[in-house]
Design an enzyme around this catalytic site. Structure first.
Site, PDB file in Angstrom:
ATOM      1  N   CYS A 286      15.698  47.692  -2.511  1.00 26.15           N
ATOM      2  CA  CYS A 286      14.563  47.231  -3.425  1.00 26.15           C
ATOM      3  C   CYS A 286      14.887  47.349  -4.878  1.00 26.15           C
ATOM      4  O   CYS A 286      15.255  48.307  -5.103  1.00 26.15           O
ATOM      5  CB  CYS A 286      13.303  47.803  -3.021  1.00 26.15           C
TER       6      CYS A 286
ATOM      7  N   CYS B 123       5.826  51.566  -3.630  1.00 22.09           N
ATOM      8  CA  CYS B 123       6.696  50.891  -4.589  1.00 22.09           C
ATOM      9  C   CYS B 123       5.771  50.196  -5.809  1.00 22.09           C
ATOM     10  O   CYS B 123       4.882  49.608  -5.539  1.00 22.09           O
ATOM     11  CB  CYS B 123       7.448  49.875  -3.940  1.00 22.09           C
TER      12      CYS B 123
ATOM     13  N   CYS C  42      12.374  50.005  -6.490  1.00 22.16           N
ATOM     14  CA  CYS C  42      12.090  51.624  -6.098  1.00 22.16           C
ATOM     15  C   CYS C  42      13.368  51.789  -5.783  1.00 22.16           C
ATOM     16  O   CYS C  42      13.385  52.996  -5.080  1.00 22.16           O
ATOM     17  CB  CYS C  42      10.897  51.611  -5.436  1.00 22.16           C
TER      18      CYS C  42
ATOM     19  N   ASP D 258       3.215  10.335   3.196  1.00 24.94           N
ATOM     20  CA  ASP D 258       4.252  11.244   3.751  1.00 24.94           C
ATOM     21  C   ASP D 258       3.595  12.234   4.446  1.00 24.94           C
ATOM     22  O   ASP D 258       3.472  13.422   4.308  1.00 24.94           O
ATOM     23  CB  ASP D 258       5.035  11.822   2.659  1.00 24.94           C
TER      24      ASP D 258
ATOM     25  N   GLU E  79       0.654  -1.182   0.015  1.00 21.22           N
ATOM     26  CA  GLU E  79      -0.025  -0.034   0.132  1.00 21.22           C
ATOM     27  C   GLU E  79       0.841   1.223   0.199  1.00 21.22           C
ATOM     28  O   GLU E  79       2.206   1.042   0.137  1.00 21.22           O
ATOM     29  CB  GLU E  79      -0.859  -0.209   1.199  1.00 21.22           C
TER      30      GLU E  79
ATOM     31  N   LYS F 103       2.714   4.505   1.179  1.00 20.41           N
ATOM     32  CA  LYS F 103       3.314   5.152   2.290  1.00 20.41           C
ATOM     33  C   LYS F 103       3.047   6.413   2.478  1.00 20.41           C
ATOM     34  O   LYS F 103       3.517   7.475   1.599  1.00 20.41           O
ATOM     35  CB  LYS F 103       4.535   4.664   2.138  1.00 20.41           C
TER      36      LYS F 103
ATOM     37  N   CYS G  46      10.750  45.693   1.388  1.00 17.14           N
ATOM     38  CA  CYS G  46      10.910  47.073   0.883  1.00 17.14           C
ATOM     39  C   CYS G  46       9.622  47.739   1.861  1.00 17.14           C
ATOM     40  O   CYS G  46       8.680  47.630   1.441  1.00 17.14           O
ATOM     41  CB  CYS G  46      10.593  47.028  -0.595  1.00 17.14           C
TER      42      CYS G  46
ATOM     43  N   TYR H  38      -4.684   3.267   8.856  1.00 15.97           N
ATOM     44  CA  TYR H  38      -4.410   1.975   8.106  1.00 15.97           C
ATOM     45  C   TYR H  38      -3.877   0.949   9.086  1.00 15.97           C
ATOM     46  O   TYR H  38      -3.566  -0.250   8.438  1.00 15.97           O
ATOM     47  CB  TYR H  38      -3.132   2.272   7.235  1.00 15.97           C
TER      48      TYR H  38
ATOM     49  N   LYS I   9      11.260   3.058  -0.188  1.00 17.26           N
ATOM     50  CA  LYS I   9      10.887   4.348  -0.568  1.00 17.26           C
ATOM     51  C   LYS I   9      11.642   4.856  -2.107  1.00 17.26           C
ATOM     52  O   LYS I   9      12.270   3.968  -2.403  1.00 17.26           O
ATOM     53  CB  LYS I   9      11.698   5.167   0.562  1.00 17.26           C
TER      54      LYS I   9
HETATM   55  S1  IVH Z   1       2.378   0.601   8.907  1.00 19.43           S
HETATM   56  C1  IVH Z   1       4.234  -0.894  13.133  1.00 19.43           C
HETATM   57  N1  IVH Z   1       1.356   1.686   6.682  1.00 19.43           N
HETATM   58  O1  IVH Z   1       5.699   5.598   7.801  1.00 19.43           O
HETATM   59  C2  IVH Z   1       4.174   0.429  12.036  1.00 19.43           C
HETATM   60  N2  IVH Z   1       2.853   3.057   7.972  1.00 19.43           N
HETATM   61  O2  IVH Z   1       8.473   5.643   8.181  1.00 19.43           O
HETATM   62  C3  IVH Z   1       3.278   0.005  10.764  1.00 19.43           C
HETATM   63  N3  IVH Z   1       3.483   5.275   7.213  1.00 19.43           N
HETATM   64  O3  IVH Z   1       5.857   5.008  11.314  1.00 19.43           O
HETATM   65  C4  IVH Z   1       2.993   1.170  10.197  1.00 19.43           C
HETATM   66  N4  IVH Z   1       1.980   5.150   5.470  1.00 19.43           N
HETATM   67  O4  IVH Z   1       3.899   6.474  10.513  1.00 19.43           O
HETATM   68  C5  IVH Z   1       2.078   1.850   7.826  1.00 19.43           C
HETATM   69  N5  IVH Z   1       0.437   2.818   4.815  1.00 19.43           N
HETATM   70  C6  IVH Z   1       1.245   2.810   5.794  1.00 19.43           C
HETATM   71  C7  IVH Z   1       1.736   4.013   6.064  1.00 19.43           C
HETATM   72  C8  IVH Z   1       2.763   4.038   7.370  1.00 19.43           C
HETATM   73  C9  IVH Z   1       2.929   6.124   6.158  1.00 19.43           C
HETATM   74  C10 IVH Z   1       4.305   5.849   8.177  1.00 19.43           C
HETATM   75  C11 IVH Z   1       4.075   5.210   9.415  1.00 19.43           C
HETATM   76  C12 IVH Z   1       5.298   4.743  10.077  1.00 19.43           C
HETATM   77  C13 IVH Z   1       6.296   5.520   9.132  1.00 19.43           C
HETATM   78  C14 IVH Z   1       7.691   4.701   9.094  1.00 19.43           C
END
Ligand code: IVH
Length: 677
Positions: free
Chosen positions: A413, A436, A416, A118, A114, A116, A431, A229, A319
């Site tokens: 500036c 201006c 002006c 940010d 799934e 990740k 400025c 999640y 990543k």
């Molecule tokens: S599962 C027990 N699923 O990424 C930890 N984490 O860099 C299981 N994160 O601490 C985490 N998307 O905050 C999980 N789909 C996802 C995620 C996810 C972002 C974060 C989470 C974790 C961090 C690690």
């Protein structure tokens, strides 16, 4: 580095990493990229593995970063919140999956892949189906209680849906991520740029900075979002999903926002194919993603594998490399904003980056240039932040020509030539000349823009002409434009000139908030302008109130107006030319439409609430503030005119009276639901 002993290097790395942890987790202003940070951690982990005697338990490789900050109450998670191990390589991912198969002595494992997200990790507790608490990860054991801020997240239900077919535990901590969309990130950064405030490098930092605001009304003005999640502490323990996939279905059935793209995979090849597909489509997802998370699907097998001191053994993050490119910095130009802020811009040799050609990047401010020692003629590394705005990450020193000299930020500036100033506590250089020409142009463009007066035909190009000809140097000038002058601008413009003049004339009776927003008072965005319009009802009243310091006194009742904004409003109207501008606008016949008392888009306008008993999470004051912020009144006694009685635990005679009079009674969740309508 080679002259150092492993011991020295380990000590040094621990120090460097701790510093970056502080910048990333607590201050949300990282100085290095994730990739560089991960490389430092990897180097430390390798050294510690080779030198087990030097590996101490408190090494940053063995614990999760700590996001706790001043001003928040700590709250202990009932089950630890972990971090994730990560990799950037296909081979390492395959190795990890193979290792898992060996350990479990199985070949046919099912994985879930799934996105990740940010953002920043959060744990949301529901008790008897009701949201009772939201806590950041903190150090994994205890985090900051951010319940009040989390309540401003519109997509986070305060109650779990009971009709979706998923069991409702007595208590459950649901793990997820709070984030900002790229769109919202850009909106806020653009506003900050105008105000000369430090820009956030990416949506994650802005989301982290927002959730740690002590003033929930500031949080409410930024549209935070959430996805859930993961599963933390659950009672009773029998309520246990069989698979990760099933838990995902439960989260959905409870009515919570989820990661809606997910893949099931049965081999390394399938996992990597899913990751590839995610990489292709992730830019179309609502949330910012920085990778994929691969999880073992079976919860029973997850339990068999367990966890290390910081991360589960049953999951691994993959990543994505940031989108970066090297290019030549040809020149540094300076842009002057509406409030006079000077922003340096990198003019680059055009380069391809994530499918677009990039020729300019923001350099934020002079401090940033000095800190990174960015010089004209340097080869720089550019990265896309929040998908759109490219930023200069660092200089490639190996390619620096010997003739390169450090950059000196201009003291005047560029437009002006007025000497610039730097206000205490601000990173921005301004400025100070409000006449201006660039500032005038930008102020008028802002005033006429969609978000403010929405004057058709008065776009950037037209404003530029008006200012260049000297016909407009202040906002009131717009209302005395000369038709013949306008006609002299070009051919065939008779009809459009008349339309423009009519549109300007019509704007005199636009809604009040549009005027308030259009004045360009620092820190006053559209949402606050609406609050101010509702409370003050007129331009004159707002200007006079500011002079009496009334706004500061009222601060507690005008929700959405913190002390920064109150000060900005007071300072704005303390300037003679701004008060003169209001006089002139009113003199010309500007009479904006005030929000009417029985509506005007304000949810609780005209409604009266009575609070009684103890609410589960809100104090009386907090509840009253929420109601007043939405335009409602709070009264001490129940009558037939009362719209709602908000009743908590041990509510007494008021509740009885409400029932007798047939006044609608709601609990705290009911109130929150009304607020969200
Ligand atoms: S599962 C027990 N699923 O990424 C930890 N984490 O860099 C299981 N994160 O601490 C985490 N998307 O905050 C999980 N789909 C996802 C995620 C996810 C972002 C974060 C989470 C974790 C961090 C690690």
């Amino acid at each position: 580095m080679s002259s150092q002993s492993p011991e020295q290097r380990i000590g040094e790395l621990r120090e460097i990493i701790s510093r970056h942890d502080e910048l990333y987790y607590r201050q949300a202003v990282p100085e290095i990229t994730d990739r560089d940070y991960d490389a430092l951690k990897q180097e430390l982990a390798d050294l510690e593995e080779e030198n087990p005697l030097l590996a101490m338990m408190d090494s940053p490789t063995k614990k999760v970063g700590d996001d706790r900050s001043e001003g928040f109450q700590s709250y202990a998670h009932r089950e630890r919140m972990m971090s994730l191990d990560n990799t950037y390589s296909d081979d390492e991912m395959r190795e990890y999956l193979a290792r898992m198969e060996r350990e479990l002595e199985r070949t046919e494992l099912t994985y879930v892949v799934e996105p990740k997200i940010d953002g920043l990790a959060v744990s949301v507790t529901y008790e008897a189906g009701k949201m009772t608490r939201a806590v950041t990860r903190g150090n994994g054991i205890e985090g900051d209680d951010i319940t009040a801020n989390a309540r401003t997240i519109k997509t986070l239900p305060l109650e779990l849906n009971r009709g979706g077919g998923a069991p409702i535990p007595d208590t459950i901590e649901i793990r997820g991520e709070i984030y900002l969309t790229n769109e919202e990130f850009q909106r806020i950064n653009a506003e900050r740029e105008e105000l000369g405030q430090q820009l956030y490098a990416n949506p994650r930092n802005l989301a982290a900075g927002t959730i740690k605001q002590l003033d929930a009304s500031v949080v409410a003005q930024r549209k935070l979002e959430i996805v859930l999640y993961g599963r933390g502490f659950t009672a009773p323990v029998e309520i246990l999903p069989e698979t990760q996939q099933q838990f995902f279905d439960w989260v959905k059935a409870w009515g919570l926002p989820t990661v809606d793209s997910q893949w099931s995979a049965k081999s390394g090849d399938e996992v990597l194919a899913a990751i590839d597909e995610l990489d292709r489509l992730r830019h179309d997802l609502d949330y910012p993603t920085d990778g994929a998370v691969v999880k073992l699907d079976s919860i029973a097998l997850q339990r068999t594998l367990g966890a290390t001191s910081k991360a589960p053994r049953w999951a691994m993050a993959y990543k994505f490399e940031a989108e970066r490119a090297e290019t030549l910095l040809r020149e540094i130009t300076i842009q002057v904003g509406r409030t006079g802020v000077l922003t340096p811009v990198a003019e680059l040799e055009p380069v391809q980056l994530a499918g677009t050609t990039v020729s300019r990047a923001t350099l934020h401010n002079g401090d940033e240039i000095a800190r990174k020692d960015i010089r004209v003629g340097d080869t720089v590394l550019v990265e896309k932040a929040g998908e759109i705005i490219p930023a200069v990450v660092r200089v490639n020193l190996e390619k620096r020509p010997s003739a390169c000299v450090p950059y000196t930020f201009p003291s005047d500036c560029p437009v002006c030539e007025t000497a610039t100033i730097r206000l205490e506590g601000e990173v921005a250089v301004r400025c100070p000349n409000s006449e201006c020409p660039v500032q005038v142009r930008r102020r008028v463009i802002h005033f006429a823009s969609r978000a403010c007066l929405d004057i058709e035909g008065l776009g950037e190009a037209m404003v530029n002409q008006l200012v260049e000809h000297g016909w407009v140097s202040r906002l009131p000038d717009l209302y005395s434009l000369d038709r013949d002058n306008l006609l002299s601008l070009g051919k065939n413009v008779g009809k459009s000139t008349d339309n423009l003049l009519a549109a300007i004339e019509a704007s005199k009776t636009s809604e009040l908030w549009r005027y308030i927003h259009g004045l360009g008072i620092p820190h006053v965005g559209a949402a606050s302008a609406k609050d101010l319009a509702r409370v003050f009802g007129g331009l004159r009243q707002l200007a006079d109130a500011a002079m009496d310091d009334y706004i500061r006194d009222k601060e507690s009742v005008i929700s959405g107006i913190g002390s920064t904004m109150a000060t900005a409003i007071t300072e704005f109207f303390a300037e003679e030319h701004n008060r003169q501008m209001i006089d002139d606008l009113i003199g010309i016949g500007v009479s904006p439409e005030a929000p009417n008392a029985d509506g005007g888009g304000v949810r609780f306008a005209g409604q009266t609430f009575v609070l009684t008993g103890t609410l589960p999470t809100l104090t009386r004051n907090e509840a009253a503030e929420l109601i007043e912020a939405a335009g409602g009144k709070v009264s001490g006694s129940v009558s037939k005119k009362t719209s709602y009685v908000v009743a908590g635990e041990s509510a007494g005679s008021k509740l009885a009276k409400a029932e007798k009079l047939g006044v609608e009674v709601v609990d705290e969740a009911g109130l929150q639901a009304l607020l969200k309508d």
